[in-house]
Design a protein around this motif. Structure first.
Motif, PDB file in Angstrom:
ATOM      1  N   ASP A  92       0.854  -1.186   0.000  1.00 28.36           N
ATOM      2  CA  ASP A  92       0.000   0.000   0.000  1.00 28.36           C
ATOM      3  C   ASP A  92       0.891   1.236   0.000  1.00 28.36           C
ATOM      4  O   ASP A  92       1.803   1.361   0.829  1.00 28.36           O
ATOM      5  N   ARG A  93       0.602   2.148  -0.916  1.00 27.81           N
ATOM      6  CA  ARG A  93       1.346   3.402  -0.960  1.00 27.81           C
ATOM      7  C   ARG A  93       0.472   4.516  -0.414  1.00 27.81           C
ATOM      8  O   ARG A  93      -0.624   4.764  -0.912  1.00 27.81           O
ATOM      9  N   LEU A  94       0.952   5.187   0.621  1.00 32.00           N
ATOM     10  CA  LEU A  94       0.243   6.322   1.191  1.00 32.00           C
ATOM     11  C   LEU A  94       1.060   7.580   0.953  1.00 32.00           C
ATOM     12  O   LEU A  94       2.282   7.578   1.127  1.00 32.00           O
ATOM     13  N   TYR A  95       0.365   8.650   0.564  1.00 29.42           N
ATOM     14  CA  TYR A  95       1.033   9.931   0.354  1.00 29.42           C
ATOM     15  C   TYR A  95       0.742  10.820   1.543  1.00 29.42           C
ATOM     16  O   TYR A  95      -0.419  11.151   1.812  1.00 29.42           O
ATOM     17  N   ALA A  96       1.787  11.187   2.268  1.00 31.17           N
ATOM     18  CA  ALA A  96       1.635  11.964   3.500  1.00 31.17           C
ATOM     19  C   ALA A  96       1.981  13.427   3.269  1.00 31.17           C
ATOM     20  O   ALA A  96       2.890  13.753   2.500  1.00 31.17           O
ATOM     21  N   THR A  97       1.237  14.293   3.927  1.00 32.58           N
ATOM     22  CA  THR A  97       1.595  15.716   3.985  1.00 32.58           C
ATOM     23  C   THR A  97       1.834  16.068   5.450  1.00 32.58           C
ATOM     24  O   THR A  97       1.320  15.405   6.359  1.00 32.58           O
ATOM     25  N   THR A 103      -1.185  27.035  11.229  1.00 34.99           N
ATOM     26  CA  THR A 103      -0.702  27.995  10.227  1.00 34.99           C
ATOM     27  C   THR A 103      -1.093  27.619   8.798  1.00 34.99           C
ATOM     28  O   THR A 103      -1.089  28.468   7.909  1.00 34.99           O
ATOM     29  N   GLY A 104      -1.415  26.349   8.580  1.00 34.74           N
ATOM     30  CA  GLY A 104      -1.692  25.882   7.225  1.00 34.74           C
ATOM     31  C   GLY A 104      -0.445  25.695   6.391  1.00 34.74           C
ATOM     32  O   GLY A 104      -0.534  25.428   5.191  1.00 34.74           O
ATOM     33  N   LEU A 105       0.725  25.827   7.022  1.00 34.26           N
ATOM     34  CA  LEU A 105       1.998  25.696   6.314  1.00 34.26           C
ATOM     35  C   LEU A 105       2.648  24.366   6.640  1.00 34.26           C
ATOM     36  O   LEU A 105       2.294  23.693   7.615  1.00 34.26           O
ATOM     37  N   ALA A 261     -15.675  25.589  -3.865  1.00 29.85           N
ATOM     38  CA  ALA A 261     -16.382  25.603  -2.583  1.00 29.85           C
ATOM     39  C   ALA A 261     -15.407  25.811  -1.426  1.00 29.85           C
ATOM     40  O   ALA A 261     -15.286  24.973  -0.523  1.00 29.85           O
ATOM     41  N   VAL A 262     -14.695  26.921  -1.444  1.00 32.15           N
ATOM     42  CA  VAL A 262     -13.651  27.181  -0.461  1.00 32.15           C
ATOM     43  C   VAL A 262     -14.266  27.751   0.816  1.00 32.15           C
ATOM     44  O   VAL A 262     -15.069  28.689   0.778  1.00 32.15           O
ATOM     45  N   LEU A 263     -13.877  27.165   1.956  1.00 28.11           N
ATOM     46  CA  LEU A 263     -14.325  27.653   3.251  1.00 28.11           C
ATOM     47  C   LEU A 263     -13.487  28.858   3.692  1.00 28.11           C
ATOM     48  O   LEU A 263     -12.354  29.022   3.219  1.00 28.11           O
ATOM     49  N   PRO A 264     -14.005  29.677   4.607  1.00 23.25           N
ATOM     50  CA  PRO A 264     -13.193  30.801   5.115  1.00 23.25           C
ATOM     51  C   PRO A 264     -11.875  30.329   5.717  1.00 23.25           C
ATOM     52  O   PRO A 264     -10.843  30.986   5.553  1.00 23.25           O
ATOM     53  N   THR A 265     -11.912  29.210   6.433  1.00 21.04           N
ATOM     54  CA  THR A 265     -10.693  28.575   6.956  1.00 21.04           C
ATOM     55  C   THR A 265     -10.799  27.075   6.708  1.00 21.04           C
ATOM     56  O   THR A 265     -11.909  26.515   6.741  1.00 21.04           O
ATOM     57  N   ALA A 302     -11.246   1.842  -6.270  1.00 17.27           N
ATOM     58  CA  ALA A 302     -12.033   2.845  -5.562  1.00 17.27           C
ATOM     59  C   ALA A 302     -11.082   3.676  -4.701  1.00 17.27           C
ATOM     60  O   ALA A 302     -10.042   3.186  -4.253  1.00 17.27           O
ATOM     61  N   TRP A 303     -11.444   4.940  -4.467  1.00 19.22           N
ATOM     62  CA  TRP A 303     -10.585   5.818  -3.697  1.00 19.22           C
ATOM     63  C   TRP A 303     -11.411   6.866  -2.954  1.00 19.22           C
ATOM     64  O   TRP A 303     -12.587   7.085  -3.268  1.00 19.22           O
ATOM     65  N   LEU A 304     -10.764   7.498  -1.967  1.00 16.05           N
ATOM     66  CA  LEU A 304     -11.423   8.516  -1.164  1.00 16.05           C
ATOM     67  C   LEU A 304     -10.450   9.668  -0.955  1.00 16.05           C
ATOM     68  O   LEU A 304      -9.285   9.461  -0.607  1.00 16.05           O
ATOM     69  N   TRP A 305     -10.949  10.881  -1.156  1.00 20.29           N
ATOM     70  CA  TRP A 305     -10.114  12.085  -1.050  1.00 20.29           C
ATOM     71  C   TRP A 305     -10.848  13.116  -0.214  1.00 20.29           C
ATOM     72  O   TRP A 305     -12.012  13.445  -0.497  1.00 20.29           O
ATOM     73  N   TYR A 306     -10.185  13.601   0.824  1.00 17.96           N
ATOM     74  CA  TYR A 306     -10.757  14.685   1.628  1.00 17.96           C
ATOM     75  C   TYR A 306     -10.030  15.975   1.302  1.00 17.96           C
ATOM     76  O   TYR A 306      -8.796  16.020   1.242  1.00 17.96           O
ATOM     77  N   VAL A 307     -10.815  17.060   1.115  1.00 21.66           N
ATOM     78  CA  VAL A 307     -10.254  18.363   0.748  1.00 21.66           C
ATOM     79  C   VAL A 307     -10.518  19.333   1.895  1.00 21.66           C
ATOM     80  O   VAL A 307     -11.636  19.856   2.028  1.00 21.66           O
ATOM     81  N   PRO A 308      -9.523  19.591   2.754  1.00 22.48           N
ATOM     82  CA  PRO A 308      -9.753  20.466   3.909  1.00 22.48           C
ATOM     83  C   PRO A 308     -10.215  21.866   3.550  1.00 22.48           C
ATOM     84  O   PRO A 308     -10.997  22.481   4.293  1.00 22.48           O
ATOM     85  N   THR A 309      -9.750  22.398   2.428  1.00 18.67           N
ATOM     86  CA  THR A 309     -10.101  23.775   2.072  1.00 18.67           C
ATOM     87  C   THR A 309     -11.582  23.943   1.762  1.00 18.67           C
ATOM     88  O   THR A 309     -12.118  25.051   1.853  1.00 18.67           O
TER      89      THR A 309
END
Length: 416
Positions: A92-97, A103-105, A261-265, A302-309
């Motif tokens: 399994d390959r996981l891509y980490a951030t 700070t969002g940085l 659909a960008v949230l304020p934060t 199948a895949w799942l992606w969460y977009v925090p923004t």
């Protein structure tokens, strides 16, 4: 107003070709290898990427469990994209951030890797790499070539430059095709007889004739697919140009919706965790496929992606609307807090614009046609490079000839 004549388009083609030569040569050479990305990538680091059960009959862990265990070991990491199905025989390959939610940085204490390969039977981390960092060795050869292919490995500026090159390439496809036609062809008799030599390599031939014929005939034989590759490259690299045009034709891009659909934060921790979101996505996929008369074959990725923004999840699954071998092009977008459905994006069948984009992207990425098309894309990649090189050689030959004529003309008054 009359359109510019043939000499004008010759100049346009010449300078467009010279401008594109480096871009297309690099894209062609690297692109010839990308249909075999997975195989070559695994061959560069088999101990890291391949995996097998330590004993026969041992069940593999659920990918969601693998992800949770990895995050428990690395609590400052985020994994916002996950394949819910896996390739046989592969880790399994996981891509980490490594983002600081305050700070969002990117965190200053992040490790020097973002790809981690985990044995799905044991949970062991078999290896790490910083995706595309060629200084880490051959383990990053294919990710580096991929970055070289789409952005010259120069980040956002390279991505934009390759997008502009793709736009020029698209226009030049039509200019080059026009220049293969015999002068005055549409007004003169015997059109096919006069055009036929453009499709051939003359025999016997000289070095220059061979170069010219390879450029002209190669461009003609590959013309339809070169146009497909040019247009799909615009869709990848210049969405700010491609999407508005396709929107006018009725396209409904789920990723564009997520980006708008960008949230304020950013919402870093939604109410639905990955396990709950995977179940919600599967339920919505069943409901929406039934409502639209689509089948879910159960194979593919199948895949799942969460977009925090945006606080949205995107669930990808293979349906009967998919055309690629792996699928995953049927996308369900839903709210990460409530699970409410926001959008459904189908790769084909919903409207002609989306179907067109799906097909040109699938052809570009060798995701259709099986082994035969993968081989064909490799050949086309080399062909694109040959067209670029031969175009430069033709220009150098003609430039040398023009310089020679000017030199002779300049000497005549002196000799007189």
């Amino acid at each position: 107003m009359a359109l510019p004549g043939r000499p004008f388009w010759v100049i346009v083609h010449r300078w467009a070709g010279l401008t594109l030569a480096l871009f297309l040569a690099v894209a062609g050479l690297t692109g010839s290898l990308l249909p075999w990305f997975s195989e070559i990538d695994a061959a560069m680091a088999p101990a890291m990427q391949n995996a097998a059960p330590p004993q026969p009959g041992l069940a593999a862990m659920d990918p969601l469990v693998v992800r949770s265990a990895m995050l428990a070991r690395h609590p400052s990491a985020r994994v916002d994209f996950l394949y819910l199905t896996r390739e046989p025989g592969r880790a399994d390959r996981l891509y980490a951030t490594w983002i600081d939610p305050q700070t969002g940085l990117e965190r200053a204490d992040r490790p020097d890797w973002d790809d981690v390969f985990i044995n799905p039977w044991t949970g062991e981390e078999q290896g790490h790499r910083r995706n595309g960092a060629i200084e880490q060795g051959l383990v990053n050869l294919m990710p580096f070539l991929y970055r070289l292919h789409y952005s010259l490995a120069l980040g956002p500026w390279g991505l934009f430059a390759m997008g502009l090159a793709a736009l020029v390439w698209t226009v030049d496809c039509f200019v080059g095709f026009y220049l293969t036609l015999p002068p005055g062809a549409l007004k003169a008799a015997g059109f096919w007889r006069r055009w036929r030599p453009s499709w051939k390599v003359r025999r016997p031939t000289t070095g220059y004739k061979l170069t010219f014929d390879l450029h002209r005939a190669g461009g003609l034989w590959l013309w339809p697919i070169l146009l497909v590759f040019a247009l799909s490259s615009v869709s990848f690299n210049l969405p700010q140009v491609y999407r508005p045009v396709m929107d006018l034709l009725g396209a409904q891009d789920a990723e564009a919706l997520v980006e708008k659909a960008v949230l304020p934060t950013p919402r870093w921790t939604p109410a639905l965790d990955f396990s709950a979101a995977a179940r919600r996505g599967a339920d919505l996929a069943q409901q929406e496929s039934a409502r639209r008369g689509l089948a879910l074959p159960g194979d593919g990725r199948a895949w799942l992606w969460y977009v925090p923004t945006s606080g949205l999840y995107v669930y990808g699954v293979k349906s009967s609307a998919d055309v690629t071998r792996d699928g995953g092009g049927t996308r369900i977008v839903f709210d990460g807090q409530t699970g409410a459905l926001r959008a459904v994006s189908l790769p084909t069948g919903a409207n002609g614009a989306d179907t067109f984009t799906t097909w040109i992207v699938a052809l570009h990425m060798a995701q259709v046609g099986g082994l035969a098309w993968r081989i064909a894309v490799t050949v086309i990649g080399f062909g694109t490079t040959i067209l670029s090189v031969t175009g430069v050689l033709i220009w150098l030959r003609k430039r040398s000839a023009r310089a020679g004529r000017k030199f002779k003309t300049a000497r005549r008054p002196l000799q007189a």
